[in-house]
Design a protein around this motif. Structure first.
Motif, PDB file in Angstrom:
ATOM      1  N   ASP A 178       1.774 -30.795  15.902  1.00  0.00           N
ATOM      2  CA  ASP A 178       2.412 -31.873  15.139  1.00  0.00           C
ATOM      3  C   ASP A 178       2.395 -31.515  13.657  1.00  0.00           C
ATOM      4  N   PRO A 179       3.572 -31.240  13.074  1.00  0.00           N
ATOM      5  CA  PRO A 179       3.599 -30.839  11.665  1.00  0.00           C
ATOM      6  C   PRO A 179       3.127 -31.933  10.712  1.00  0.00           C
ATOM      7  N   GLU A 180       3.104 -33.168  11.165  1.00  0.00           N
ATOM      8  CA  GLU A 180       2.662 -34.273  10.320  1.00  0.00           C
ATOM      9  C   GLU A 180       1.138 -34.413  10.277  1.00  0.00           C
ATOM     10  N   THR A 181       0.452 -34.012  11.348  1.00  0.00           N
ATOM     11  CA  THR A 181      -0.989 -34.270  11.430  1.00  0.00           C
ATOM     12  C   THR A 181      -1.866 -33.040  11.678  1.00  0.00           C
ATOM     13  N   ASP A 182      -1.271 -31.901  12.005  1.00  0.00           N
ATOM     14  CA  ASP A 182      -2.076 -30.750  12.434  1.00  0.00           C
ATOM     15  C   ASP A 182      -2.243 -29.641  11.401  1.00  0.00           C
ATOM     16  N   LEU A 183      -1.891 -29.880  10.152  1.00  0.00           N
ATOM     17  CA  LEU A 183      -2.006 -28.831   9.147  1.00  0.00           C
ATOM     18  C   LEU A 183      -3.456 -28.372   8.972  1.00  0.00           C
ATOM     19  N   ASP A 184      -4.377 -29.296   8.799  1.00  0.00           N
ATOM     20  CA  ASP A 184      -5.785 -28.916   8.638  1.00  0.00           C
ATOM     21  C   ASP A 184      -6.339 -28.263   9.901  1.00  0.00           C
TER      22      ASP A 184
END
Length: 110
Positions: free
Chosen positions: A68-74
């Motif tokens: 999920d590009p909105e929530t999985d960056l970290d």
């Protein structure tokens, strides 16, 4: 070959625009020095966008979907760190990568 994180640039949820390139740009600033972040077109996991792969010389290859590009960056940054530090190139504990450890589609042993 340095460890690489490869993001699908064409993955998109139905009716949405692809977010892989922006995700890759943001991720590049968070990964350890020496890890390369790049994009590629279609990784053939279109039914569960967004796709991401980890690969490096002498390392296992990992393929993920449903990132999920909105929530999985970290989580992706943590996964890149775990991968770059994995002794022998095999991730043995992916818990620090949070939700992404459940997005693993497959591992190809070195």
């Amino acid at each position: 070959m340095r460890p690489r994180v490869i993001i699908c640039s064409t993955c998109a949820a139905p009716g949405a625009d692809p977010q892989g390139a922006g995700f890759a740009d943001a991720l590049q600033g968070l990964v350890p020095k020496g890890v390369v972040v790049e994009t590629t077109e279609c990784m053939n996991l279109c039914n569960a966008p967004m796709s991401m792969a980890l690969r490096g010389e002498g390392r296992d290859v990992y393929l993920f979907s449903g990132v999920d590009p909105e929530t999985d960056l970290d989580n992706a940054a943590a996964l890149a760190r775990i991968y770059s530090e994995a002794e022998g190139g095999t991730i043995t504990d992916a818990r620090p990568a949070g939700r992404l450890r459940h997005c693993l589609v497959g591992r190809v042993p070195k």
